[in-house]
Write an enzyme that holds these catalytic residues in place. Structure first.
Site, PDB file in Angstrom:
ATOM      1  N   SER A 210      -0.527   8.983   2.021  1.00  0.00           N
ATOM      2  CA  SER A 210      -1.247   9.383   0.820  1.00  0.00           C
ATOM      3  C   SER A 210      -1.635  10.869   0.889  1.00  0.00           C
ATOM      4  CB  SER A 210      -2.458   8.464   0.619  1.00  0.00           C
ATOM      5  OG  SER A 210      -2.952   8.570  -0.694  1.00  0.00           O
TER       6      SER A 210
ATOM      7  N   ASP B 256       3.384   1.397  -6.560  1.00  0.00           N
ATOM      8  CA  ASP B 256       2.435   2.474  -6.303  1.00  0.00           C
ATOM      9  C   ASP B 256       2.468   3.487  -7.450  1.00  0.00           C
ATOM     10  OD1 ASP B 256       0.849   4.468  -5.227  1.00  0.00           O
ATOM     11  OD2 ASP B 256       2.122   4.851  -3.486  1.00  0.00           O
TER      12      ASP B 256
END
Length: 321
Positions: A163, A264
């Site tokens: 991330s 995602d």
């Protein structure tokens, strides 16, 4: 009269900054101690100080009874640059699983967080941590770490992150392309897990897939952690294809794997980044790994799950190719 405490800025449910300087991080996982000699865990871990000024530390992981020299993975955790920790239960449990399978040393870096330390502080902390790792390849390092000296293979140094940490990996890899590390240590590879990139314009299928609240979140995170960023959300550190951004051809490692997840919200950015590295002229070996039916950093949250294990096994083998 004393002024009452009030909210200066916030990302609802994630973080609130108050007028007295205090910060609430409701999603922060609890911090846990390392396991140096737990007979029930096949991995030893300990916490070390990399630098006192600035304050940078790390949690080190080492498989028990290592025989050969091991790859070294310098890891930058996720959490939007403003929460999570190398010392949190979430990452500690992940690396106990990962290192037991990857047979490698992990240096999980505790960099300083925004908003107390706005970007680009974290990039400098992570670069300093990588420099310190490389410095342990010297005859007499200034701040020696026996695990790295005795068990680390400095010809197999990797960086990785999930991330926001995946974003850090990109920026550190770019820096490694233009600045040398101590003792001429080279980065062998980079692992970007669901990396956070964004821009003022949609890429791929974002205009169809993303809700307006998702778009707002990706933009507001950047403005919260780096309010003075030149170019805002089109700063090259978050938009690697921004006007004036250095060419991706300059990435300073030989191998890269970009991992994405089909459900995602930033999946399109990972694919976009991969495709642009591929056509940049960069000479390294590039791979895309996708798990279509999973969401953001599923392998961190559920390292023992079937798909979590699948990704961990792929990355474990990647360190030994």
């Amino acid at each position: 009269m004393a002024s009452t405490k009030h909210i200066i800025s916030e990302i609802p449910t994630y973080i609130t900054l108050y007028s007295d300087g205090t910060v609430d991080r409701p999603r922060q996982a609890p911090l846990v101690p390392p396991n140096l000699d737990d007979p029930n865990i096949p991995v030893s871990s300990k916490d070390i100080t990399i630098s006192q000024n600035p304050n940078i530390s790390a949690r080190l992981y080492l498989p028990k009874n290592p025989t050969n020299k091991l790859p070294i993975l310098v890891f930058f955790h996720g959490g939007g640059f403003f929460f999570e920790s190398a010392f949190s239960k979430l990452y500690h449990e992940h690396f106990n699983v990962f290192v037991s399978q990857a047979n490698s040393i992990v240096v999980s870096v505790e960099y300083r967080l925004a908003p107390e330390h706005p970007l680009p502080v974290c990039y400098n902390d992570c670069w300093n941590a990588l420099q310190w790792v490389a410095s342990n390849s010297a005859e007499n390092p200034i701040n020696p770490e026996p695990w790295l000296i005795n068990h680390g293979d400095f010809n197999r140094v990797f960086i990785g992150g999930d991330s926001a940490g995946g974003n850090i990996v990109h920026n550190i890899a770019m820096r490694a392309g233009s600045e040398s590390l101590p003792n001429d240590v080279k980065l062998l590879g980079a692992i970007l897990q669901h990396p956070y990139f964004y821009s003022s314009y949609p890429v791929g299928l974002e205009s169809v897939k993303l809700t307006s609240s998702e778009r707002d979140l990706f933009t507001s995170v950047w403005s919260f952690v780096y309010p003075s960023a030149p170019g805002g959300i089109d700063n090259p550190m978050v938009n690697p294809l921004a006007a004036g951004a250095p060419s991706l051809e300059g990435i300073g490692c030989d191998r890269m794997i970009v991992c994405v997840a089909g459900k995602d919200g930033i999946r399109e950015r990972g694919v976009w980044y991969y495709e642009n590295v591929k056509k940049s002229g960069w000479k390294g070996k590039l791979e895309l790994f996708e798990e279509k039916d999973e969401d953001h950093v599923y392998h961190i949250f559920h390292p023992e799950s079937e798909n979590g294990q699948k990704l961990i096994k792929r990355l474990a083998s990647y360190l030994h190719e």
